[in-house]
Enzyme design. Structure first.
Site, mmCIF file in Angstrom:
data_model
loop_
_atom_site.group_PDB
_atom_site.id
_atom_site.type_symbol
_atom_site.label_atom_id
_atom_site.label_comp_id
_atom_site.label_asym_id
_atom_site.label_seq_id
_atom_site.Cartn_x
_atom_site.Cartn_y
_atom_site.Cartn_z
ATOM 1 N N TYR A 310 0.834 -1.202 0.000
ATOM 2 C CA TYR A 310 0.000 0.000 0.000
ATOM 3 C C TYR A 310 0.870 1.253 0.000
ATOM 4 O O TYR A 310 1.892 1.309 0.677
ATOM 5 C CB TYR A 310 -0.891 0.046 1.247
ATOM 6 N N ASP A 312 -0.041 4.647 1.250
ATOM 7 C CA ASP A 312 -1.206 5.199 1.938
ATOM 8 C C ASP A 312 -1.428 6.676 1.666
ATOM 9 O O ASP A 312 -2.549 7.166 1.813
ATOM 10 C CB ASP A 312 -1.086 4.950 3.441
ATOM 11 N N LEU A 317 -4.684 8.451 0.204
ATOM 12 C CA LEU A 317 -4.832 9.819 0.704
ATOM 13 C C LEU A 317 -4.984 9.847 2.236
ATOM 14 O O LEU A 317 -6.035 9.507 2.781
ATOM 15 C CB LEU A 317 -6.004 10.548 0.059
ATOM 16 N N GLY A 319 -5.043 12.502 4.262
ATOM 17 C CA GLY A 319 -5.954 13.519 4.746
ATOM 18 C C GLY A 319 -7.414 13.163 4.568
ATOM 19 O O GLY A 319 -8.245 13.409 5.457
ATOM 20 N N GLY A 395 -8.038 1.451 6.049
ATOM 21 C CA GLY A 395 -8.441 0.053 6.052
ATOM 22 C C GLY A 395 -8.353 -0.526 7.453
ATOM 23 O O GLY A 395 -9.050 -0.114 8.374
ATOM 24 N N TYR A 397 -5.578 -0.564 9.460
ATOM 25 C CA TYR A 397 -4.663 0.130 10.359
ATOM 26 C C TYR A 397 -5.162 1.526 10.697
ATOM 27 O O TYR A 397 -5.777 2.205 9.865
ATOM 28 C CB TYR A 397 -3.269 0.246 9.743
ATOM 29 N N HIS A 449 6.339 -0.780 7.638
ATOM 30 C CA HIS A 449 5.693 0.527 7.533
ATOM 31 C C HIS A 449 6.813 1.525 7.245
ATOM 32 O O HIS A 449 7.642 1.796 8.125
ATOM 33 C CB HIS A 449 4.989 0.907 8.837
#
Length: 655
Positions: A310, A312, A317, A319, A395, A397, A449
């Site tokens: 992903y 993110d 997005l 925001g 999603g 997380y 991450h």
């Protein structure tokens, strides 16, 4: 962007400023200007509506009362044809916006616009209507689809010719026991639907064979976790005279700090023009600070999962996915909240209430000394920091993003990851070398991450240089007879060909951003030091599709010349792009990086090997970095803090 608070009074900004957040009227004006030029139909969607930030030299030159030009960058998508375009609109006069430029996007050269919220539902409908997918589900014993979730995920780019030019999603499948159930407790293994959003059909179905759907529930709400503890006493944080910060529109002041707040659909929270008061001067440190990207690549090689990565910010997005924060739950104490104005899928403004939280925190001891030569006299000061934060749910997380301003001149950032683990299924007890079995037959894959901070540096002005500083042992010899000596080595990052750097905790590596034209009282250049939290870089193989698209995460640090068009470390449209854009494209040899306008891109983040303790909801896992003044001040800038009396004890911090 507007402000509300619990007890904090705020005042509107006096004059318009080039970096003011977008208003609802400006978003409406941009859409109206595009409609007037025939660029908007019933099928037109607006994946991105962003402020077009002016060149920072224009911002430096701005003075209160100067006229301000306001422009908006708009990405348009025709949901019927899949064609996309990018527009620039002047909205200085919101009653008569002007279309300045318009270009069609090439899906292969430019990439796809980020995902729309409505496409999640569209993907679910397409998948559930597909005969092949329905048969695969029936073969697994699932015919009631009312509690099935077809989870849409960004498709990435793996060089598949049939996907070129298509607007794609890939869909995993999860089950629920009830509407409120945790679907990640019940993944449907071995099944992926690849969806063409424009043609509204499944173009390929991957079915590697059925495995048992994990049956154990993963509920984490209070009603499912047993009796609550009874030995926890109330904890209240109060500031009887109110907090020490002040908001004037988007301008925030606290202690000696001053900055401007912004919030956009892609990056979420953005901090502008961060300065620190030193005597009679407001000294600049950062022109712009944001988290410009976050990649989450997964480790499973199985064909049903080996594409999962992903982006993110660029695909989903940050925001747009931000939370409306709640007092006492997300933030505690004397809080000021700031609303954000964003655009929805149809280009209409919408207000996200309580998008940003601002508050102070006690952080323990700031400085102390017990003078053993003067009757053990004690002087100490407690530390507090200003916290500017928001939270986004992507999603499964949830991510908390926290910028900290400290009284000693330090700026720090912390990301807090929580929420639910992404899961897959296997035969109970079979395990996996690429995942942790967190419940019978339920796997939580290894993943990373990988955040990237964009830091437009202005350490005492725009002419900056980055130096890499290592701590090194000196060899034993006549000048070091006991072998105890060590020193530092300093290597300037002088050319863009040297711009990709790797942290090395064995030598205490950090990066010092100096201003050669400004000197402290000892004659050395003033500086701030970026102190990293070292961790693994991207673990995908070099040359792999993931490594090409997440190339920024192959180094801990990139240094580039500031250019107003250099927005993001992986390019403007990373969705379905093959890669090779962003910091790697800007880091070819030949661009001088000394004593000039610089952007520092810092990659960091955890490699997550899930634990049983991370299920069914994950305790916060933190990562981050700090920017510490290093010869920026001539002495400790927190010497002038007043003495305090300790909380309930009444003890003084001076004796």
């Amino acid at each position: 962007m507007t402000c509300c608070s619990t007890d904090t009074e705020t005042a509107p900004a006096a004059d318009p400023h080039p970096l003011d957040p977008l208003t609802a009227a400006e978003i409406d004006a941009a859409r109206a200007a595009l409609a007037a030029e025939g660029k908007v139909t019933g099928a037109t969607r607006f994946p991105l509506v962003l402020p077009d930030e002016p060149d920072r030299h224009a911002v430096f030159a701005h003075r209160p009362g100067d006229p301000v030009t306001r422009r908006v960058r708009v990405t348009l998508l025709d949901s019927g044809t899949g064609r996309a375009a990018e527009a620039l609109v002047d909205v200085t006069d919101t009653a008569a916006g002007v279309l300045l430029s318009y270009r069609d996007l090439d899906p292969e050269a430019d990439g796809q616009p980020p995902l729309l919220f409505e496409e999640y539902e569209t993907c679910d409908e397409i998948v559930k209507a597909d005969p092949g997918w329905r048969k695969a589900m029936a073969d697994r014993g699932v015919t009631d689809l009312s509690l099935v979730i077809a989870a849409p995920l960004a498709a990435g780019n793996f060089g598949v010719a049939s996907e070129t030019g298509r607007r794609m999603l890939r869909s995993l499948t999860f089950l629920r026991c009830t509407v409120a159930d945790n679907p990640f407790a019940h993944p449907v293994g071995g099944l992926v639907a690849e969806v063409d959003l424009t043609d509204r059909r499944v173009v390929r179905l991957i079915d590697t064979g059925a495995v048992p759907v994990p049956a154990e529930c993963g509920r984490y709400e209070a009603g499912f976790t047993g009796p609550a503890r009874t030995d926890l006493r109330p904890l209240e944080i109060t500031q009887p005279e109110g907090p020490s910060f002040a908001l004037e529109g988007p301008v925030l002041r606290w202690q000696n700090w001053r900055l401007r707040l912004d919030f956009n659909a892609r990056e979420g929270l953005v901090l502008h023009e961060i300065t620190h008061r030193d005597g009679d001067r407001d000294r600049p440190v950062l022109h712009r600070a944001s988290i410009a990207e976050m990649a989450v690549p997964y480790a499973e090689p199985d064909p049903a999962r080996n594409w999962v990565c992903y982006l993110d910010a660029g695909e989903y997005l940050l925001g747009r996915n931000a939370n409306a924060l709640r007092l006492g739950c997300d933030c505690l104490g004397e809080i000021a909240y700031v609303d954000a104005v964003l655009a929805d899928d149809h280009g209409r403004p919408e207000t996200l209430p309580n998008a940003i939280c601002i508050h102070e925190e006690d952080t323990g001891l700031l400085w102390k000394h017990t003078n053993i030569f003067d009757g053990f006299a004690v002087d100490s000061r407690r530390a507090r920091r200003l916290v500017i934060s928001y939270i986004a749910t992507l999603g499964n997380y949830d991510y908390g993003f926290y910028w900290y301003l400290h009284q000693d001149g330090t700026i720090a950032f912390e990301a807090k990851a929580t929420g639910l683990l992404q899961t897959s299924a296997a035969e109970p007890g079979a395990g996996s070398p690429y995942a942790t079995e967190i419940a019978p037959g339920l796997l939580a894959p290894f993943h990373q991450h990988l955040f990237c901070a964009r830091l437009d540096m202005t350490v005492d002005g725009p002419g900056n240089t980055v130096e890499e500083v290592d701590v090194v042992r000196l060899p034993a010899g006549p000048d070091n007879p006991n072998g105890n000596a060590f020193t530092t080595t300093t290597t300037p990052v002088a050319d863009s060909g040297q711009a990709g750097r790797v942290a090395d905790p064995a030598v205490g590596r950090r990066w010092r951003i100096v201003n050669p034209g400004a000197r402290n009282r000892m004659g050395a250049p003033v500086s701030y030091t970026l102190v990293p939290q070292s961790g693994p870089l991207l673990l995908a193989q070099p040359g792999s599709p993931v490594a090409e698209r997440v190339a920024y995460a192959t180094k801990h640090l990139w240094v580039t010349r500031y250019r107003p068009e250099r927005h993001y470390p992986d390019g403007d449209y990373p969705n379905q792009h093959a890669g090779g854009t962003g910091v790697t494209a800007w880091s070819q040899p030949g661009e001088a990086l000394e004593d000039t306008d610089l952007t520092v891109w810092h990659s960091f983040g955890p490699t997550h090997l899930p634990r049983l303790e991370d299920w069914p909801v994950m305790p916060v896992d933190s990562c981050g970095f700090s920017l510490r003044p290093t010869g920026f001040f001539d002495r400790n800038p927190a010497l002038d803090l007043p003495e305090e009396t300790g909380g309930g004890s009444g003890a003084h911090c001076h004796a």
